[in-house]
Design a protein around this motif. Structure first.
Motif, PDB file in Angstrom:
ATOM      1  N   GLU A 239     -46.371   2.077 -38.898  1.00 31.37           N
ATOM      2  CA  GLU A 239     -46.522   1.258 -40.085  1.00 31.37           C
ATOM      3  C   GLU A 239     -45.219   1.291 -40.873  1.00 31.37           C
ATOM      4  OE1 GLU A 239     -48.990  -0.668 -41.052  1.00 31.37           O
ATOM      5  OE2 GLU A 239     -50.153  -0.193 -39.281  1.00 31.37           O
ATOM      6  N   ALA A 240     -44.725   0.141 -41.260  1.00 32.04           N
ATOM      7  CA  ALA A 240     -43.477   0.076 -42.003  1.00 32.04           C
ATOM      8  C   ALA A 240     -43.741   0.110 -43.497  1.00 32.04           C
ATOM      9  CB  ALA A 240     -42.734  -1.207 -41.656  1.00 32.04           C
ATOM     10  N   SER A 241     -42.690   0.411 -44.257  1.00 28.91           N
ATOM     11  CA  SER A 241     -42.744   0.335 -45.709  1.00 28.91           C
ATOM     12  C   SER A 241     -42.252  -1.040 -46.121  1.00 28.91           C
ATOM     13  CB  SER A 241     -41.867   1.423 -46.336  1.00 28.91           C
ATOM     14  OG  SER A 241     -41.779   1.236 -47.728  1.00 28.91           O
ATOM     15  N   TYR A 242     -43.031  -1.733 -46.916  1.00 26.05           N
ATOM     16  CA  TYR A 242     -42.718  -3.120 -47.242  1.00 26.05           C
ATOM     17  C   TYR A 242     -42.282  -3.331 -48.691  1.00 26.05           C
ATOM     18  CZ  TYR A 242     -45.737  -3.504 -43.161  1.00 26.05           C
ATOM     19  OH  TYR A 242     -46.328  -3.337 -41.940  1.00 26.05           O
TER      20      TYR A 242
ATOM     21  N   GLY B 110     -39.324   8.970 -33.450  1.00 23.69           N
ATOM     22  CA  GLY B 110     -38.492   7.782 -33.289  1.00 23.69           C
ATOM     23  C   GLY B 110     -38.990   6.628 -34.129  1.00 23.69           C
ATOM     24  N   GLY B 111     -40.324   6.434 -34.160  1.00 20.94           N
ATOM     25  CA  GLY B 111     -40.897   5.357 -34.952  1.00 20.94           C
ATOM     26  C   GLY B 111     -40.643   5.527 -36.432  1.00 20.94           C
ATOM     27  N   LYS B 112     -40.752   6.754 -36.924  1.00 20.37           N
ATOM     28  CA  LYS B 112     -40.488   7.022 -38.337  1.00 20.37           C
ATOM     29  C   LYS B 112     -39.029   6.751 -38.686  1.00 20.37           C
ATOM     30  CE  LYS B 112     -44.377   8.358 -40.202  1.00 20.37           C
ATOM     31  NZ  LYS B 112     -44.972   7.600 -41.350  1.00 20.37           N
ATOM     32  N   LEU B 113     -38.127   7.217 -37.840  1.00 21.92           N
ATOM     33  CA  LEU B 113     -36.696   7.082 -38.128  1.00 21.92           C
ATOM     34  C   LEU B 113     -36.247   5.618 -38.103  1.00 21.92           C
ATOM     35  CD1 LEU B 113     -35.186  10.102 -36.144  1.00 21.92           C
ATOM     36  CD2 LEU B 113     -35.339   9.834 -38.631  1.00 21.92           C
ATOM     37  N   THR B 114     -36.860   4.791 -37.265  1.00 17.77           N
ATOM     38  CA  THR B 114     -36.425   3.397 -37.182  1.00 17.77           C
ATOM     39  C   THR B 114     -36.728   2.631 -38.468  1.00 17.77           C
ATOM     40  OG1 THR B 114     -38.519   2.768 -36.104  1.00 17.77           O
ATOM     41  CG2 THR B 114     -36.612   3.219 -34.677  1.00 17.77           C
ATOM     42  N   PHE B 115     -37.588   3.180 -39.319  1.00 15.98           N
ATOM     43  CA  PHE B 115     -37.886   2.542 -40.602  1.00 15.98           C
ATOM     44  C   PHE B 115     -37.249   3.285 -41.775  1.00 15.98           C
ATOM     45  CE2 PHE B 115     -41.379   0.810 -38.011  1.00 15.98           C
ATOM     46  CZ  PHE B 115     -41.199  -0.536 -38.275  1.00 15.98           C
ATOM     47  N   ALA B 116     -36.328   4.208 -41.478  1.00 19.45           N
ATOM     48  CA  ALA B 116     -35.620   4.908 -42.546  1.00 19.45           C
ATOM     49  C   ALA B 116     -34.655   3.943 -43.251  1.00 19.45           C
ATOM     50  CB  ALA B 116     -34.849   6.100 -41.984  1.00 19.45           C
ATOM     51  N   GLU B 117     -34.206   4.328 -44.440  1.00 18.02           N
ATOM     52  CA  GLU B 117     -33.297   3.460 -45.188  1.00 18.02           C
ATOM     53  C   GLU B 117     -31.895   3.465 -44.596  1.00 18.02           C
ATOM     54  OE1 GLU B 117     -33.298   4.323 -49.318  1.00 18.02           O
ATOM     55  OE2 GLU B 117     -35.437   3.931 -49.591  1.00 18.02           O
ATOM     56  N   GLU B 118     -31.455   4.607 -44.055  1.00 21.25           N
ATOM     57  CA  GLU B 118     -30.102   4.705 -43.516  1.00 21.25           C
ATOM     58  C   GLU B 118     -30.038   4.115 -42.106  1.00 21.25           C
ATOM     59  OE1 GLU B 118     -31.960   7.193 -44.467  1.00 21.25           O
ATOM     60  OE2 GLU B 118     -31.034   8.157 -46.215  1.00 21.25           O
TER      61      GLU B 118
ATOM     62  N   TYR C  16     -30.906   3.857 -35.952  1.00 19.64           N
ATOM     63  CA  TYR C  16     -30.387   3.824 -34.588  1.00 19.64           C
ATOM     64  C   TYR C  16     -30.693   5.120 -33.843  1.00 19.64           C
ATOM     65  CZ  TYR C  16     -27.967  -0.579 -35.384  1.00 19.64           C
ATOM     66  OH  TYR C  16     -27.687  -1.904 -35.629  1.00 19.64           O
ATOM     67  N   LEU C  17     -30.706   6.240 -34.568  1.00 17.64           N
ATOM     68  CA  LEU C  17     -31.103   7.504 -33.954  1.00 17.64           C
ATOM     69  C   LEU C  17     -32.547   7.425 -33.478  1.00 17.64           C
ATOM     70  CD1 LEU C  17     -30.706  10.493 -33.236  1.00 17.64           C
ATOM     71  CD2 LEU C  17     -31.318  11.066 -35.610  1.00 17.64           C
ATOM     72  N   GLY C  18     -33.425   6.888 -34.316  1.00 17.95           N
ATOM     73  CA  GLY C  18     -34.824   6.723 -33.932  1.00 17.95           C
ATOM     74  C   GLY C  18     -34.983   5.819 -32.730  1.00 17.95           C
ATOM     75  N   LEU C  19     -34.210   4.735 -32.701  1.00 18.93           N
ATOM     76  CA  LEU C  19     -34.267   3.819 -31.559  1.00 18.93           C
ATOM     77  C   LEU C  19     -33.817   4.526 -30.292  1.00 18.93           C
ATOM     78  CD1 LEU C  19     -34.773   0.942 -30.551  1.00 18.93           C
ATOM     79  CD2 LEU C  19     -32.409   0.383 -31.186  1.00 18.93           C
ATOM     80  N   GLY C  20     -32.770   5.344 -30.400  1.00 19.52           N
ATOM     81  CA  GLY C  20     -32.292   6.099 -29.237  1.00 19.52           C
ATOM     82  C   GLY C  20     -33.334   7.085 -28.737  1.00 19.52           C
ATOM     83  N   ILE C  21     -34.037   7.739 -29.664  1.00 15.90           N
ATOM     84  CA  ILE C  21     -35.106   8.672 -29.276  1.00 15.90           C
ATOM     85  C   ILE C  21     -36.212   7.924 -28.538  1.00 15.90           C
ATOM     86  CG2 ILE C  21     -36.941  10.165 -30.177  1.00 15.90           C
ATOM     87  CD1 ILE C  21     -35.010  10.975 -32.411  1.00 15.90           C
TER      88      ILE C  21
ATOM     89  N   ASN D 274     -34.840  -6.633 -43.892  1.00 16.04           N
ATOM     90  CA  ASN D 274     -33.895  -5.597 -43.454  1.00 16.04           C
ATOM     91  C   ASN D 274     -34.508  -4.633 -42.443  1.00 16.04           C
ATOM     92  OD1 ASN D 274     -35.663  -4.302 -45.197  1.00 16.04           O
ATOM     93  ND2 ASN D 274     -34.101  -2.960 -46.056  1.00 16.04           N
ATOM     94  N   GLN D 275     -35.670  -4.981 -41.879  1.00 19.35           N
ATOM     95  CA  GLN D 275     -36.376  -4.055 -40.993  1.00 19.35           C
ATOM     96  C   GLN D 275     -36.370  -4.516 -39.539  1.00 19.35           C
ATOM     97  OE1 GLN D 275     -40.134  -3.893 -43.268  1.00 19.35           O
ATOM     98  NE2 GLN D 275     -39.644  -1.772 -43.762  1.00 19.35           N
ATOM     99  N   HIS D 276     -35.304  -5.189 -39.122  1.00 28.45           N
ATOM    100  CA  HIS D 276     -35.279  -5.718 -37.755  1.00 28.45           C
ATOM    101  C   HIS D 276     -35.179  -4.615 -36.704  1.00 28.45           C
ATOM    102  CE1 HIS D 276     -31.030  -5.402 -38.978  1.00 28.45           C
ATOM    103  NE2 HIS D 276     -30.781  -5.139 -37.708  1.00 28.45           N
ATOM    104  N   ILE D 277     -34.545  -3.490 -37.034  1.00 29.35           N
ATOM    105  CA  ILE D 277     -34.442  -2.406 -36.052  1.00 29.35           C
ATOM    106  C   ILE D 277     -35.820  -1.781 -35.816  1.00 29.35           C
ATOM    107  CG2 ILE D 277     -33.436  -0.137 -35.553  1.00 29.35           C
ATOM    108  CD1 ILE D 277     -30.969  -1.010 -37.107  1.00 29.35           C
TER     109      ILE D 277
END
Length: 237
Positions: free
Chosen positions: A3-6, A77-85, A90-95, A209-212
């Motif tokens: 679930e993303a933060s909107y 990985g899912g949590k990190l892909t929705f981080a602000e930084e 990208y780290l989450g996507l790599g995981i 801004n949440q395309h990743i």
């Protein structure tokens, strides 16, 4: 299913058409490049012999432990892909990519083993399974974008079905039973529902801004769908 933060930015649904187009292009490019990176990772695991070492190690531990590690990595990985930084995204996507490369290793090895050769595996199972998965994914995506149907109602079905599926996988593992044809079909239906729901959420609820995070989510659903399509094709042969 993440679930993303909107809260922070304008939603895609309210953005100008040009901005929506940019978001969707970035989202599906993220998913596509993630799949290419996954293929490179899998190729590297087999070429370096790491895949065979992993298979040997897995033979000495419970598959439930492997599944648990995969689920933990996927959650992180899912949590990190929705981080602000961006770096964390990208780290989450790599995981995510590495986790799916590792979890697919035993399945792909079985496909090659039972097919007799890599060429037979590619021709008879892997390529047809990929084409079938891509066709299903594309059809579901078109359904969301070409209709005004609100697929939010599928959330309960996806969540409830996922818990049932997880319980069934645990039972299969403990009893040593193989994943049957009907279970594979059921999981394909479940993942199809998940893709409908997630694509609708991306279209209506996500921020520009949440395309990743959006691309990573679709990549994960595509890969899970592919897993069970491959299982179904194996049983066909």
């Amino acid at each position: 299913m993440q679930e993303a933060s909107y809260a922070s930015m304008d939603k895609v649904a309210n953005a100008p058409t040009a901005e929506q187009a940019v978001f969707y292009r970035k989202t599906y490019l993220t998913a596509g490049f993630s799949f290419l990176a996954w293929m490179i990772a899998v190729f590297g695991l087999f070429q370096t012999g790491i895949a065979y070492s992993l298979l040997g190690a897995m033979g000495n531990v419970s598959w439930l432990l492997v599944l648990g590690i995969f689920m933990g990595a996927s959650y992180l990985g899912g949590k990190l892909t929705f981080a602000e930084e961006k770096e964390k995204q990208y780290l989450g996507l790599g995981i995510y990519i590495l986790a799916y490369a590792l979890i697919f290793t035993p399945l792909l090895s079985l496909v090659v083993y039972y097919s007799g050769s890599l060429n037979n595996a590619m021709d008879n199972i892997l390529i047809p399974a990929f084409i079938a998965t891509a066709t299903i994914f594309a059809a579901l995506t078109v359904t969301v974008f070409m209709t005004r149907t609100d697929f939010s109602f599928l959330r309960s079905t996806v969540v409830f079905g996922s818990f049932i599926a997880l319980g069934a996988i645990v039972i299969f593992t403990l009893t040593g039973a193989a994943v049957g044809t009907w279970f594979a079909i059921g999981m394909i239906v479940l993942m199809s529902a998940a893709i409908l729901y997630e694509t609708h959420q991306i279209k209506e609820k996500f921020n520009t801004n949440q395309h990743i995070g959006a691309g990573a989510m679709l990549f994960a659903s595509f890969m899970t769908l592919l897993w069970y399509v491959i299982n179904l094709f194996m049983r066909r042969d």
